[in-house]
Write an enzyme that holds these catalytic residues in place. Structure first.
Site: not given
Ligand code: F6R
Length: 590
Positions: A2, A27, A73, A97-98, A464, A468, A471, A487, A585
């Site tokens: 949010c 967000r 969100w 937000n929260g 990772e 990527k 997502e 396995h 994010k």
């Molecule tokens: C993936 C991504 C998330 C963040 C995770 C932690 O692309 O961006 O997996 O890495 O939500 O976020 P931060 O780094 O802001 O604590």
């Protein structure tokens, strides 16, 4: 999670608020709404979907000088107009937000029947009830924390008042200051079109904003707060000719990694890192990509630093019994510095007297403020929801920690730091020569399952790379420790199944190569990303060759390839690359 923007001032507010919400859309983006005052009446408009839907139905030039806006969100209640913010109950209109954890209990105390499914409307009703009794919103805000369990950043309008009230607990909120008026916002980018000046509203504080001044309260008393200036250009939050923020941020990596590394090796590197000598064990904690960066870092720290390192995801670590040693260091990694689980881990460790260090991007974020020691990466503003440049900057900084210990232990020589001189041009070559990556992306875009294989650091990188791809392109992919495949999971490999193998670990190269043979003989479409030489052409359909370098920087090169691959698959599939579905994010709720 949010985004909140509010403005009160001499200028019209609607365009500013919408503009601010647009830059906070990362967000949350399932619905949006705004409350604004026109001639003493509060008008509310809410729309499902993106902010454009809200903007299209709004006359931005209306004579309104106070307003609060929200991009959502969803947590409680599905994304729809009714559940979107602002919520208005009686004299109170608010954006939140929260998460209010005790909202069911609060609801029982209300003489009001909520119409939405949200915890936020219950909170609005609860605040209204308190306000009706006292008629004093500041006293309500000063006691709110005693009644509410959970996290909240709130922007509040009170009927009949030309003011914005703001309060925060465990969710971020800043106050923007400008000549013509004042802002509240979840994050600094929201106000950069209008001002670079801002004040931090600290946890547990509340504030009242009028058009020409702001008062911040802590424990019921007014406090002075420094006005900070955002360092950087507002262009940092624009696409600058790139089709997507994700691509722009991938391309920024040579510069931001250079900036990050220089920041620590320019002056007295050995002294800056000397604090590491005090510790006998390290735990590294983060979420998502930050956790993956921690895995790579741990591998390097163990190898070169000869120190025990454990890595965990914050959401598990916070509920796991820890056996800290006397000289134990906790490193928490976070781009945003606001991730709820990571912050909770940090706070728990501090309570137990453990020294905490953070590797963080956002200056002045909660984690940056609360950690005992802060190492900023210099990634700059990251807008795309999927992290790219912050992750590789985290790798760069962790590798500098490992280098230091390696030098101290005599495993590495001090000239190892020259590795970082070549890194920028090596990344640039990958960015320029991306035809093969696009080819692979074309091939895999229509597949259902992709496998990433690797061992040790390569396995951590696979995790990772796989995240990527998932997502941004919504393709299902799995990261596998190469030795683990047989396995069970090898049963999924059939004719044409894409298997992307990362082979950069010289010592384990032949071992992983055997695993590649196993999948190739079962019909896999094999893609190899390596800095080693592979003569046997039957082992791959495509091979992406990287320059030979130490693992200290090698992972960064691998990841740039994997980021581009994820990006192009998402592009070919016409996905919403910068705002993948269901994501946000900054994950400020548990
Ligand atoms: C993936 C991504 C998330 C963040 C995770 C932690 O692309 O961006 O997996 O890495 O939500 O976020 P931060 O780094 O802001 O604590």
């Amino acid at each position: 999670m949010c985004g909140i923007v509010g403005y009160i001032g001499k200028e019209k507010c609607l365009e500013k608020i919408i503009n601010g919400l647009e830059s906070l859309e990362y967000r949350g983006y399932d619905s949006a709404g705004i409350a604004y005052k026109v001639k003493n009446h509060i008008r509310i408009l809410k729309k499902e979907g993106r902010i454009t839907n809200l903007k299209n139905d709004l006359d931005l030039q209306q004579d309104s000088f106070i307003g609060i806006g929200h991009t959502r969100w969803a947590t409680h209640g599905r994304p729809c107009q009714l559940n979107s913010h602002p919520h208005q109950v009686g004299a109170i209109t608010l954006v939140h937000n929260g998460i209010i954890e005790n909202y069911e209990e609060l609801k029982k105390e209300l003489q009001y029947e909520p119409i939405s499914e949200t915890d936020s409307e219950v909170l609005a009703a609860y605040i209204n009830q308190m306000y009706q009794e006292s008629q004093d919103i500041l006293s309500v805000l000063s006691t709110l924390e005693k009644k509410i369990i959970g996290s909240y950043a709130l922007g509040i309008l009170v009927e009949g008042e030309d003011k914005i009230y703001a309060i925060r607990k465990d969710s971020p909120l800043i106050i923007g200051r400008s000549e013509d008026g004042n802002f509240i916002a979840s994050d600094v980018p929201a106000i950069l079109q209008f001002t670079k000046k801002y004040q931090l509203l600290l946890n547990h504080e509340y504030a009242v904003l009028e058009k020409d001044h702001v008062i911040i309260f802590q424990d019921g008393k007014e406090v002075e707060r420094e006005v900070l200036t955002f360092v950087g250009e507002k262009e940092a939050t624009m696409k600058n000719g790139f089709a997507h923020f994700m691509l722009k941020e991938i391309y920024e990596q040579p510069k931001v990694i250079y900036d990050t590394v220089q920041c620590y090796i320019k002056d007295d590197y050995m002294n800056q890192m000397a604090f590491l000598d005090e510790f006998d064990a390290i735990d590294i904690v983060g979420c998502g990509s930050a956790y993956h960066a921690g895995l790579v870092g741990a591998s390097l720290l163990k190898k070169y630093g000869d120190i025990p390192v454990q890595v965990a995801v914050a959401s598990e670590y916070r509920y796991t019994k820890q056996f800290y040693q006397k000289n134990h260091l906790l490193i928490v990694i976070s781009q945003s510095g606001e991730t709820a689980d990571t912050l909770a881990v940090l706070r728990n460790a501090k309570e137990q007297g453990i020294h905490t260090l953070t590797i963080v991007n956002v200056v002045g974020s909660s984690i940056a403020r609360e950690a005992d020691q802060v190492f900023y990466i210099k990634a700059g503003v990251e807008v795309a929801v999927a992290t790219t440049k912050a992750y590789t900057c985290q790798l760069a900084l962790l590798s500098l920690f490992a280098c230091y210990l390696g030098i101290k232990r005599g495993i590495l020589k001090e000239d190892v730091l020259s590795l970082y001189d070549d890194l920028g041009s090596q990344i640039e070559t990958i960015l320029k020569e991306d035809a093969l990556i696009k080819d692979v992306a074309q091939f895999i875009q229509n597949k259902n399952d992709i496998f990433y294989l690797g061992r040790q650091v390569d396995y951590a990188l696979c995790m990772e790379a796989s995240l990527k791809l998932k997502e941004v392109s919504y393709l299902h992919s799995e990261a596998y420790a190469a030795g683990e495949l047989k396995h069970g999971t090898i049963s999924l490999i059939e004719e044409g199944t894409p298997v992307i193998s990362l082979l950069t670990d010289e010592e384990l190269f032949l071992k992983t190569l055997s695993n590649v043979k196993e999948v190739v003989s079962r019909g896999a479409f094999s893609v190899i990303i390596t800095n080693q030489e592979i003569m046997d052409k039957t082992l791959y359909q495509k091979m992406i060759q990287l320059p030979k370098t130490l693992d200290l920087t090698g992972g960064i090169l691998v990841m740039v390839v994997c980021q581009l691959l994820a990006y192009y698959v998402a592009l070919y599939k016409e996905c919403d690359i910068d705002k993948p579905r269901n994501l946000a994010k900054s994950v400020t709720v548990e």
